[in-house]
Structures are given as structure tokens and as C-alpha cells.
Write a protein that holds these residues in place. Structure first.
Motif, PDB file in Angstrom:
ATOM      1  N   SER A  85       0.823  -1.215   0.000  1.00  0.00           N
ATOM      2  CA  SER A  85       0.000   0.000   0.000  1.00  0.00           C
ATOM      3  C   SER A  85       0.855   1.262   0.000  1.00  0.00           C
ATOM      4  N   ALA A  86       2.069   1.158   0.541  1.00  0.00           N
ATOM      5  CA  ALA A  86       2.980   2.299   0.577  1.00  0.00           C
ATOM      6  C   ALA A  86       3.760   2.445  -0.729  1.00  0.00           C
ATOM      7  N   GLY A  87       3.528   1.526  -1.681  1.00  0.00           N
ATOM      8  CA  GLY A  87       4.168   1.655  -2.984  1.00  0.00           C
ATOM      9  C   GLY A  87       5.232   0.639  -3.312  1.00  0.00           C
ATOM     10  N   ALA A  88       5.496  -0.302  -2.413  1.00  0.00           N
ATOM     11  CA  ALA A  88       6.493  -1.331  -2.699  1.00  0.00           C
ATOM     12  C   ALA A  88       5.994  -2.248  -3.810  1.00  0.00           C
ATOM     13  N   ASP A  89       6.875  -2.577  -4.728  1.00  0.00           N
ATOM     14  CA  ASP A  89       6.568  -3.544  -5.788  1.00  0.00           C
ATOM     15  C   ASP A  89       7.025  -4.944  -5.409  1.00  0.00           C
ATOM     16  N   ILE A  90       8.075  -5.005  -4.560  1.00  0.00           N
ATOM     17  CA  ILE A  90       8.692  -6.272  -4.173  1.00  0.00           C
ATOM     18  C   ILE A  90       8.856  -6.274  -2.658  1.00  0.00           C
ATOM     19  N   VAL A  91       8.461  -7.378  -2.018  1.00  0.00           N
ATOM     20  CA  VAL A  91       8.686  -7.541  -0.585  1.00  0.00           C
ATOM     21  C   VAL A  91       9.502  -8.817  -0.379  1.00  0.00           C
ATOM     22  N   PHE A  92      10.626  -8.679   0.328  1.00  0.00           N
ATOM     23  CA  PHE A  92      11.471  -9.807   0.714  1.00  0.00           C
ATOM     24  C   PHE A  92      11.185 -10.058   2.188  1.00  0.00           C
ATOM     25  N   HIS A  93      10.418 -11.097   2.487  1.00  0.00           N
ATOM     26  CA  HIS A  93       9.916 -11.273   3.841  1.00  0.00           C
ATOM     27  C   HIS A  93      10.935 -11.790   4.833  1.00  0.00           C
ATOM     28  N   ALA A  94      11.874 -12.618   4.431  1.00  0.00           N
ATOM     29  CA  ALA A  94      12.919 -13.160   5.319  1.00  0.00           C
ATOM     30  C   ALA A  94      12.353 -13.654   6.644  1.00  0.00           C
ATOM     31  N   ALA A  95      11.207 -14.301   6.611  1.00  0.00           N
ATOM     32  CA  ALA A  95      10.546 -14.738   7.841  1.00  0.00           C
ATOM     33  C   ALA A  95      10.258 -16.232   7.852  1.00  0.00           C
ATOM     34  N   GLY A  96      10.948 -16.995   7.014  1.00  0.00           N
ATOM     35  CA  GLY A  96      10.713 -18.436   6.990  1.00  0.00           C
ATOM     36  C   GLY A  96       9.257 -18.759   6.701  1.00  0.00           C
ATOM     37  N   PRO A 129      -4.955  -8.400 -12.237  1.00  0.00           N
ATOM     38  CA  PRO A 129      -3.979  -9.294 -12.870  1.00  0.00           C
ATOM     39  C   PRO A 129      -2.839  -8.573 -13.596  1.00  0.00           C
ATOM     40  N   ASP A 130      -3.023  -7.300 -13.946  1.00  0.00           N
ATOM     41  CA  ASP A 130      -1.974  -6.565 -14.648  1.00  0.00           C
ATOM     42  C   ASP A 130      -0.971  -5.913 -13.710  1.00  0.00           C
ATOM     43  N   THR A 131      -1.203  -5.991 -12.401  1.00  0.00           N
ATOM     44  CA  THR A 131      -0.291  -5.363 -11.452  1.00  0.00           C
ATOM     45  C   THR A 131       1.035  -6.113 -11.396  1.00  0.00           C
ATOM     46  N   ASN A 132       2.104  -5.367 -11.273  1.00  0.00           N
ATOM     47  CA  ASN A 132       3.432  -5.956 -11.085  1.00  0.00           C
ATOM     48  C   ASN A 132       3.730  -5.955  -9.598  1.00  0.00           C
ATOM     49  N   ILE A 133       3.486  -7.082  -8.969  1.00  0.00           N
ATOM     50  CA  ILE A 133       3.695  -7.226  -7.534  1.00  0.00           C
ATOM     51  C   ILE A 133       4.460  -8.517  -7.307  1.00  0.00           C
ATOM     52  N   TRP A 134       5.481  -8.454  -6.450  1.00  0.00           N
ATOM     53  CA  TRP A 134       6.375  -9.592  -6.296  1.00  0.00           C
ATOM     54  C   TRP A 134       6.689  -9.875  -4.835  1.00  0.00           C
ATOM     55  N   VAL A 135       7.056 -11.129  -4.579  1.00  0.00           N
ATOM     56  CA  VAL A 135       7.566 -11.566  -3.279  1.00  0.00           C
ATOM     57  C   VAL A 135       8.899 -12.257  -3.541  1.00  0.00           C
ATOM     58  N   ILE A 136       9.856 -12.028  -2.651  1.00  0.00           N
ATOM     59  CA  ILE A 136      11.095 -12.803  -2.654  1.00  0.00           C
ATOM     60  C   ILE A 136      11.001 -13.752  -1.467  1.00  0.00           C
ATOM     61  N   GLY A 137      11.007 -15.037  -1.755  1.00  0.00           N
ATOM     62  CA  GLY A 137      10.907 -16.045  -0.703  1.00  0.00           C
ATOM     63  C   GLY A 137      12.228 -16.236   0.011  1.00  0.00           C
ATOM     64  N   VAL A 138      12.222 -17.099   1.013  1.00  0.00           N
ATOM     65  CA  VAL A 138      13.422 -17.305   1.812  1.00  0.00           C
ATOM     66  C   VAL A 138      13.523 -18.761   2.266  1.00  0.00           C
ATOM     67  N   ASP A 139      14.749 -19.205   2.429  1.00  0.00           N
ATOM     68  CA  ASP A 139      15.130 -20.513   2.967  1.00  0.00           C
ATOM     69  C   ASP A 139      15.012 -21.649   1.957  1.00  0.00           C
ATOM     70  N   ALA A 140      13.943 -21.695   1.190  1.00  0.00           N
ATOM     71  CA  ALA A 140      13.732 -22.724   0.174  1.00  0.00           C
ATOM     72  C   ALA A 140      13.029 -22.062  -1.003  1.00  0.00           C
ATOM     73  N   ASP A 141      12.981 -22.732  -2.126  1.00  0.00           N
ATOM     74  CA  ASP A 141      12.301 -22.174  -3.294  1.00  0.00           C
ATOM     75  C   ASP A 141      10.808 -22.101  -2.995  1.00  0.00           C
ATOM     76  N   GLN A 142      10.280 -20.892  -2.892  1.00  0.00           N
ATOM     77  CA  GLN A 142       8.869 -20.703  -2.564  1.00  0.00           C
ATOM     78  C   GLN A 142       8.031 -20.373  -3.794  1.00  0.00           C
ATOM     79  N   LEU A 151       9.222 -13.755  -7.265  1.00  0.00           N
ATOM     80  CA  LEU A 151      10.289 -13.305  -8.149  1.00  0.00           C
ATOM     81  C   LEU A 151      11.460 -14.283  -8.088  1.00  0.00           C
ATOM     82  N   THR A 152      11.866 -14.625  -6.898  1.00  0.00           N
ATOM     83  CA  THR A 152      12.914 -15.603  -6.639  1.00  0.00           C
ATOM     84  C   THR A 152      12.826 -15.955  -5.168  1.00  0.00           C
ATOM     85  N   SER A 153      13.707 -16.808  -4.704  1.00  0.00           N
ATOM     86  CA  SER A 153      13.817 -17.124  -3.281  1.00  0.00           C
ATOM     87  C   SER A 153      15.294 -17.183  -2.938  1.00  0.00           C
TER      88      SER A 153
END
Length: 133
Positions: A3-14, A32-45, A58-60
Motif C-alpha cells: 500500500s505504501a508503494g512497494a513492488d517487491i517484498v522480501f519477507h525473510a521470515a521463513g 492481474p496486470d499489477t506488477n507485484i512480487w515476493v522474494i521467498g526465503v530458505d527454500a524455493d517458494q 520473483l525468486t527465493s
């Protein structure tokens, strides 16, 4: 964060980072046209990010726990168990890495990532361990 404008969030929270996937998927379903991403952590999410025909992963960032277990087990079998020592497994030891998120990272970007990975692993680039360094 989105909501604050981030396109990518890297949660680093397992495993507790599933909330960021839920939010990203809900936003992707709503638009569906929004560019929104998550970077996973610890394993391929990647599978966690599946929403319809799209995926918000996006990746993990991977932990090479298997490398640590193999290394320490081998040392122990050879009579050299490193008890009481702090061991660090970074890029050079395959202790961390990126998941192949099935094409989300282009070849040219992955080549640049690999270039910097090698520079860090070889010591050409030194990544500080603290903010003071």
C-alpha cells in the motif's frame, strides 16, 4: 508495504512469511496486470506464489543447509568435529543462493548476479558484516 508503494517484498521470515504471499496473491487476483512480487526465503517458494496462471514469486533466497550438514558430518566422520566453533557458510561454500524462479529472472540479469556472486565468493568484493564496516 504494498500500500505504501512497494513492488517487491522480501519477507525473510521463513514459514511465517506466508502472509506476504497471501497479500500479494490477493492483490494480483484483484488486478492481474499489477506488477507485484515476493522474494521467498530458505527454500524455493515458487509454488507458494502461484495465483491462477500467474506467479508472484520473483525468486527465493536459499539456505544451503545441506552443504553445512554434509561438511560437518564429513568432518565428524574424519575425527575433526568442529564443536565450539562458529562456522559460516556463504557464497563460496554454497551456503546461500538464489532459486531459479522458472524464468522470472532474465538471462542477462542472472548473468550479472552470477558475475557478482563470483566476485564476492573470491573475495574481490568484500560484503561488510555490520553497518560499521
Amino acid at each position: 508495504m504494498y500500500s505504501a508503494g512497494a513492488d517487491i517484498v522480501f519477507h525473510a521470515a521463513g514459514g511465517t512469511g506466508n502472509g506476504v504471499f497471501t497479500e500479494a496473491k490477493e492483490r494480483k487476483e484483484a488486478d492481474p496486470d499489477t506488477n507485484i512480487w515476493v522474494i521467498g526465503v530458505d527454500a524455493d517458494q515458487y509454488d507458494e506464489g502461484q495465483v491462477g496462471d500467474a506467479n508472484v514469486t520473483l525468486t527465493s533466497v536459499l539456505k544451503g543447509v545441506d552443504q553445512a550438514v554434509i561438511d560437518i558430518s564429513t568432518q565428524a566422520m574424519e575425527g575433526n568435529f568442529p564443536g565450539g566453533e562458529t562456522l559460516t557458510y556463504g557464497l563460496a561454500e554454497d551456503g546461500v543462493g538464489l532459486a531459479d524462479s522458472r524464468g522470472a529472472i532474465t538471462e542477462d540479469v542472472m548473468a550479472k548476479i552470477d558475475e557478482y556472486k563470483e566476485k564476492i565468493a573470491s573475495g574481490e568484493i568484500v560484503v561488510p558484516e555490520t553497518l560499521e564496516n
